[in-house]
Design a protein around this motif. Structure first.
Motif, PDB file in Angstrom:
ATOM      1  N   ALA A 201       0.830  -1.207   0.000  1.00 37.26           N
ATOM      2  CA  ALA A 201       0.000   0.000   0.000  1.00 37.26           C
ATOM      3  C   ALA A 201       0.869   1.262   0.000  1.00 37.26           C
ATOM      4  N   GLY A 202       1.954   1.244   0.779  1.00 41.16           N
ATOM      5  CA  GLY A 202       2.836   2.404   0.838  1.00 41.16           C
ATOM      6  C   GLY A 202       3.569   2.650  -0.467  1.00 41.16           C
ATOM      7  N   ARG A 203       4.012   1.591  -1.118  1.00 40.73           N
ATOM      8  CA  ARG A 203       4.722   1.736  -2.391  1.00 40.73           C
ATOM      9  C   ARG A 203       3.782   2.230  -3.480  1.00 40.73           C
ATOM     10  N   TRP A 204       2.521   1.787  -3.443  1.00 34.56           N
ATOM     11  CA  TRP A 204       1.562   2.288  -4.427  1.00 34.56           C
ATOM     12  C   TRP A 204       1.263   3.763  -4.176  1.00 34.56           C
ATOM     13  N   LYS A 205       1.072   4.122  -2.911  1.00 33.60           N
ATOM     14  CA  LYS A 205       0.746   5.507  -2.557  1.00 33.60           C
ATOM     15  C   LYS A 205       1.870   6.466  -2.961  1.00 33.60           C
ATOM     16  N   LEU A 206       3.118   6.058  -2.756  1.00 33.62           N
ATOM     17  CA  LEU A 206       4.252   6.959  -2.991  1.00 33.62           C
ATOM     18  C   LEU A 206       4.809   6.889  -4.408  1.00 33.62           C
TER      19      LEU A 206
END
Length: 416
Positions: A201-206
Motif C-alpha cells: 500500500a505504501g509503495r503504491w501511494k508513494l
C-alpha cells in the motif's frame, strides 16, 4: 576509531536507513488504506470482459474442492469467466475430485487440464504457461489452490483494471485463513498484514509501484503474450513477471478490498521450506534485474530494485554483522566504543517495530486486540530472527545452484 567501530557504525546506518524507509512506507500505506476505505469501486461500463481464472494445482486434493467451489460462487456473470485448473502431475486424488466437480457443474466453464511427468511437474510457471495456452479471456486471473476468495474479489479486480488503461495488473489482498491455529500462524498473519500488505500500500501511494503476489491478481492477456508467458526458471514467478510489466510501461495497482483467504504453513519445517523458496526466488529476480539500475528507461522502478537489493543483501549483512560484533564485544574478543550506543539504538528500533506493527494491524477488522502486542514482542525475538536464517540459506542455495548448474526445483507447500 577501530575496525570494529567502523563495521558497527556501517551496520547501524544501514539498519536505521532501512528502518526509516519502512516507517515511511507504513505511514503512506496507512494513509492509502484510509483513503481507499472512503472510495467506491468503479463501475464496469458495457459488457463484462471475459476472464480466464487459472489455478495451478499439484497434489492439492485436501483443498482443491473448496477452492473451485468458491470460484464458482463469485458474483461475476457466470457466462463471462472460465476456470482452468491445471492438475499438474498429481499423484493424489486431485484428478478424481476435479472430475466429480466437473460433472456436478456441467453448465459451467470449468476446464481441467491434467499433465504428466513429461509435460508437467516442473513448477508453477510451467503449469501457468500450459493453462494460458488453452485460455480464452482478455483478462487473466490467478488463484492458488488453497484460496477461498470473497465473492466480490474478481469483480473488484476487473473493475479497477478496466477503468484505467495505464494498469497492466491489479492485485488484491490475501488473508490468513488458519491464523488462530497456533503461534506460528499468528506470526504469519501479522507479517502478512503489517509488512507485505502495508508495504504494498505504501509503495503504491508513494511511487505507484506494486509487486504481484502469487495469488488473487488479474492482468491483461496481451501482456502475457507480449512477454512470452512466465519464466520457467523463476520460482518467484510473481515478482519476476512484475518487473517485466513495469518495463512495458504499465503500472500495477493494489486494491485492498479484493480479498482472498489462504492457508499458511502450520509447522516450522513447512514454513522454512516455503520461505526459503521465496528468498531464493527473489534473489534470482534481483540478480536478473540489477542491471536495470543503470537503464534510463527503468528509472520508475529503481526504488523497487534498490528496495529488494537492500533487504536481501544489505540488511541481512548488517544484521548479522552487528549481532556478531555485539556478542564478540560482550565476550571481550573485540573492542568497540559505540556498543552502548548501538544497544540504545537497538532497543529504540524494537520499540518502533512493536508500535509500528500494532498500528498497521488496526486497519483490519478483528485485529485490534491487546494480546497482539505480546505476540508482536515475541515475534521480534523469534520469528523475525528466523528470517535472517531463511534469507541466508536462500542465498546459499541460490549460489550453490548457480555454481553447480543445478536445475531449480519447485517445493510445493504442504496443505492441512
Amino acid at each position: 576509531m577501530t575496525v570494529a567501530d567502523i563495521l558497527m557504525l556501517f551496520s547501524v546506518i544501514c539498519i536505521w536507513s532501512l528502518l526509516l524507509v519502512n516507517v515511511v512506507l507504513i505511514v503512506a500505506g496507512y494513509l492509502y488504506y484510509v483513503q481507499s476505505e472512503g472510495e467506491e469501486i468503479p463501475e464496469i461500463d458495457g459488457e463484462m470482459p471475459f476472464v480466464s481464472i487459472m489455478v495451478p494445482a499439484h497434489n492439492e486434493g485436501i483443498v482443491i474442492v473448496k477452492t473451485v467451489e468458491s470460484l464458482l460462487a463469485l458474483d461475476y456473470p457466470h457466462d463471462r469467466y472460465e476456470i482452468i485448473v491445471i492438475n499438474d502431475n498429481s499423484s493424489d486424488n486431485s484428478g478424481v475430485l476435479l472430475q466429480h466437480l466437473q460433472s456436478k457443474h456441467p453448465s459451467r466453464n470449468l476446464n481441467i487440464i491434467s499433465t504428466d511427468s513429461i509435460t508437467g511437474g516442473k513448477g508453477k510457471s510451467n503449469a501457468l504457461n500450459i493453462g494460458f495456452a488453452q485460455s480464452k479471456g482478455e483478462l487473466i486471473a490467478i488463484y492458488d489452490a488453497d484460496n477461498t476468495p470473497e465473492k466480490t474479489a474478481l469483480r473488484y479486480l476487473v473493475a479497477e483494471i478496466m477503468n484505467d488503461q495505464t494498469l497492466g495488473a491489479v492485485v488484491g489482498k490475501f488473508r490468513t485463513r488458519n491464523r488462530d491455529t497456533n503461534l506460528l500462524t499468528r506470526f504469519i498473519n501479522i507479517e502478512t498484514l503489517s509488512f507485505q500488505w502495508m508495504a504494498q500500500a505504501g509503495r503504491w501511494k508513494l511511487f505507484k509501484l506494486c509487486t504481484i503476489p502469487g495469488t488473487n491478481f488479474i492482468m491483461r492477456r496481451h501482456i502475457v503474450e507480449h512477454i512470452g508467458g512466465w519464466d520457467v526458471k523463476a520460482i518467484a514467478e510473481d515478482t519476476e513477471i512484475s518487473f517485466r510489466i513495469y518495463m512495458m510501461g504499465y503500472r500495477i495497482k493494489f486494491q485492498p478490498k479484493a480479498v482472498t483467504w489462504e492457508q499458511e504453513p502450520q509447522t516450522l519445517k513447512v514454513w522454512f521450506k516455503q520461505r526459503t523458496r521465496w528468498a531464493k526466488g527473489n534473489i534470482y529476480v534481483i540478480v536478473k534485474n540489477a542491471r536495470l539500475l543503470f537503464d534510463p528507461s527503468a528509472k520508475n522502478i529503481r526504488f523497487d530494485i534498490l528496495y529488494f537489493l537492500s533487504i536481501y543483501f544489505l540488511l541481512l549483512t548488517s544484521l548479522v554483522m552487528s549481532d556478531v560484533l555485539l556478542i564478540l564485544h560482550a565476550l571481550g574478543y573485540v573492542r568497540t566504543t559505540i556498543a552502548g550506543f548501538s544497544l540504545f539504538l537497538w532497543m529504540l528500533a524494537i520499540t518502533m517495530f512493536i508500535v509500528g506493527t500494532y498500528i498497521t494491524l488496526i486497519t483490519e477488522k478483528g485485529e485490534m486486540r491487546l494480546s497482539n502486542l505480546w505476540i508482536i514482542m515475541l515475534m521480534y525475538v523469534s520469528y523475525c530472527q528466523m528470517w535472517m536464517v531463511v534469507a541466508a540459506y536462500g542465498l546459499y542455495t541460490y549460489l550453490k545452484d548457480l555454481v553447480f548448474k543445478r536445475e531449480v526445483k519447485w517445493y510445493k507447500t504442504e496443505r492441512y
